[in-house]
Design a protein around this motif. Structure first.
Motif, short mmCIF file in Angstrom:
data_model
loop_
_atom_site.label_atom_id
_atom_site.label_comp_id
_atom_site.label_asym_id
_atom_site.label_seq_id
_atom_site.Cartn_x
_atom_site.Cartn_y
_atom_site.Cartn_z
N ALA A 149 0.70 -1.36 -0.08
CA ALA A 149 -0.02 0.05 0.21
C ALA A 149 0.81 1.36 0.17
O ALA A 149 0.78 2.32 -0.86
CB ALA A 149 -0.90 -0.04 1.15
N LYS A 150 2.03 1.35 0.87
CA LYS A 150 2.73 2.24 0.90
C LYS A 150 3.33 2.70 -0.41
O LYS A 150 3.42 3.78 -1.06
CB LYS A 150 3.81 2.50 2.13
N ASP A 151 3.95 1.70 -1.05
CA ASP A 151 4.66 1.91 -2.25
C ASP A 151 3.80 2.40 -3.26
O ASP A 151 3.91 3.15 -4.30
CB ASP A 151 5.67 0.83 -2.47
N SER A 152 2.54 1.69 -3.35
CA SER A 152 1.49 2.23 -4.44
C SER A 152 1.22 3.66 -4.17
O SER A 152 1.10 4.60 -5.38
CB SER A 152 0.18 1.29 -4.12
N TYR A 153 1.09 4.13 -3.00
CA TYR A 153 0.78 5.44 -2.68
C TYR A 153 2.00 6.56 -3.22
O TYR A 153 1.65 7.46 -3.73
CB TYR A 153 0.56 5.73 -1.43
N LEU A 154 3.19 5.83 -2.97
CA LEU A 154 4.34 6.80 -3.45
C LEU A 154 4.42 6.77 -4.94
O LEU A 154 4.82 7.96 -5.34
CB LEU A 154 5.48 6.14 -2.73
N LEU A 155 4.25 5.75 -5.75
CA LEU A 155 4.17 5.65 -6.89
C LEU A 155 3.24 6.67 -7.79
O LEU A 155 3.28 7.38 -8.68
CB LEU A 155 3.99 4.36 -7.40
N PHE A 156 2.03 6.62 -6.87
CA PHE A 156 1.12 7.48 -7.59
C PHE A 156 1.29 9.22 -7.16
O PHE A 156 1.25 9.56 -8.21
CB PHE A 156 -0.33 7.22 -6.63
N HIS A 171 -11.65 8.34 -2.72
CA HIS A 171 -11.35 7.98 -3.96
C HIS A 171 -9.96 7.29 -4.48
O HIS A 171 -10.21 6.46 -5.00
CB HIS A 171 -11.93 8.96 -5.16
N LEU A 172 -8.92 8.23 -3.85
CA LEU A 172 -7.81 7.71 -4.29
C LEU A 172 -7.36 6.31 -3.52
O LEU A 172 -6.96 5.39 -4.13
CB LEU A 172 -6.41 8.49 -3.77
N ALA A 173 -8.14 5.85 -2.25
CA ALA A 173 -7.80 4.60 -1.62
C ALA A 173 -8.37 3.63 -2.61
O ALA A 173 -7.74 2.55 -2.76
CB ALA A 173 -8.54 4.69 -0.26
N THR A 179 -7.84 0.41 1.98
CA THR A 179 -8.81 1.08 2.81
C THR A 179 -8.29 2.49 2.97
O THR A 179 -7.34 2.95 2.84
CB THR A 179 -8.95 0.53 3.95
N ALA A 180 -9.51 3.45 3.04
CA ALA A 180 -9.09 4.79 3.57
C ALA A 180 -8.54 5.10 4.77
O ALA A 180 -7.46 5.78 5.00
CB ALA A 180 -10.43 5.64 3.69
N ARG A 185 -3.22 6.32 7.34
CA ARG A 185 -1.91 5.88 8.26
C ARG A 185 -0.55 6.02 7.44
O ARG A 185 0.27 6.79 7.97
CB ARG A 185 -2.04 4.39 8.62
N ILE A 186 -0.64 5.84 6.38
CA ILE A 186 0.26 5.86 5.43
C ILE A 186 0.67 7.07 5.15
O ILE A 186 2.06 7.73 5.46
CB ILE A 186 0.12 5.25 4.15
N ARG A 187 -0.23 8.07 5.12
CA ARG A 187 0.22 9.61 4.86
C ARG A 187 0.58 10.20 6.11
O ARG A 187 1.68 11.06 6.03
CB ARG A 187 -1.15 10.28 4.38
N LYS A 188 0.12 9.84 7.42
CA LYS A 188 0.56 10.39 8.66
C LYS A 188 2.11 9.97 8.87
O LYS A 188 2.79 10.67 9.30
CB LYS A 188 -0.32 9.59 9.57
#
Length: 191
Positions: A149-156, A171-173, A179-180, A185-188
Motif C-alpha cells: 500500500a505504501k509503495d503504491s501511494y508513493l508511486l501515485f 477515491h484515491l484509496a 482502505t481509506a 495511516r500511510i500519509r501520517k
C-alpha cells in the motif's frame, strides 16, 4: 495560454496541423465547464481535458464506489473505445464525475468525422493520442499490482504530483485498492 491554443498545441505534438486545420478543429468543437460532482454524460462525445480532474468509477457487488481511473489535463474523458470504433456499445455501469472544476473541449462523432475527412492523418494521430493515454493508465495500474500500500501511494504521488491535492482521499484509496484508513495511516507516517 487560451483554451484554443492549449488544445491546438497538444494536438500538434501528435498530428501535423496547419492554421487552416486549427480553424476547422476549433469550429467543430466547443468548450464546456463542469463543477465538482457533475457527471460527464455525453453520449457519442469525448472531450479533451484543458484543466481539472475527472474520475471514472463503478460499483462493486456490495454497492461501494471503486475508482478505476483519474482523468486529468491533456487526457481524453469519455468512452473512447466506442467513440473510436464508431459503435453504439458503451461501457455500462462506468460513471465519470468531475472531482474538481473542469474545463474541456468537446468532440462529437459528427465533428470527428468532418475533421477526419479534411485533415490527413487525423484518424491515425488521434488514435495514437488515445493509445498513449490508455497505455500510461494501464501500465500504472499494472505496476501497483505487486506493490504494498505504501509503495503504491508513493508511486501515485510520483506519477501524478499535480492532482494529488485535488482528489478525494477516499477515491484515491479505492483506486489504489486499499482502505481509506490504511491510506490515512500511510500519509501520517510519511508526513
Amino acid at each position: 495560454m487560451t483554451v484554443n491554443n492549449h488544445l491546438i498545441s497538444f494536438l500538434r505534438r501528435h498530428i501535423d496541423i496547419s492554421k487552416k486545420h486549427s480553424v476547422l478543429i476549433l469550429k467543430n468543437t466547443y468548450v464546456k465547464e463542469y463543477t465538482p460532482l457533475d457527471y460527464f454524460f455525453e453520449k457519442d462525445q469525448i472531450a479533451f481535458v484543458i484543466s481539472g480532474v475527472f474520475r471514472s468509477y463503478f460499483h462493486d457487488k456490495e454497492g461501494n464506489e471503486i475508482t478505476s481511473n483519474f482523468i486529468k489535463e491533456n487526457e481524453i474523458v469519455g468512452d473512447t473505445v466506442s467513440f473510436q470504433l464508431n459503435s453504439d456499445r458503451t461501457q455500462e455501469n462506468i460513471y465519470i464525475q468531475a472531482e474538481t472544476y473542469c474545463k474541456v473541449v468537446v468532440f462529437s462523432k459528427e465533428s470527428r468525422d468532418q475533421i477526419s475527412n479534411l485533415i490527413p492523418n487525423w484518424e491515425s494521430g488521434f488514435q495514437k493520442i488515445i493509445t498513449e493515454i490508455l497505455l500510461t493508465q494501464i501500465n500504472f495500474q499494472r505496476s501497483i499490482i505487486n506493490l504494498n500500500a505504501k509503495d503504491s501511494y508513493l508511486l501515485f504521488m510520483k506519477s501524478n504530483p499535480t492532482i494529488l491535492q485535488y482528489i478525494s482521499l477516499n477515491h484515491l484509496a479505492t483506486y489504489l485498492g486499499i482502505t481509506a484508513t490504511s491510506l490515512s495511516r500511510i500519509r501520517k507516517d510519511l508526513f
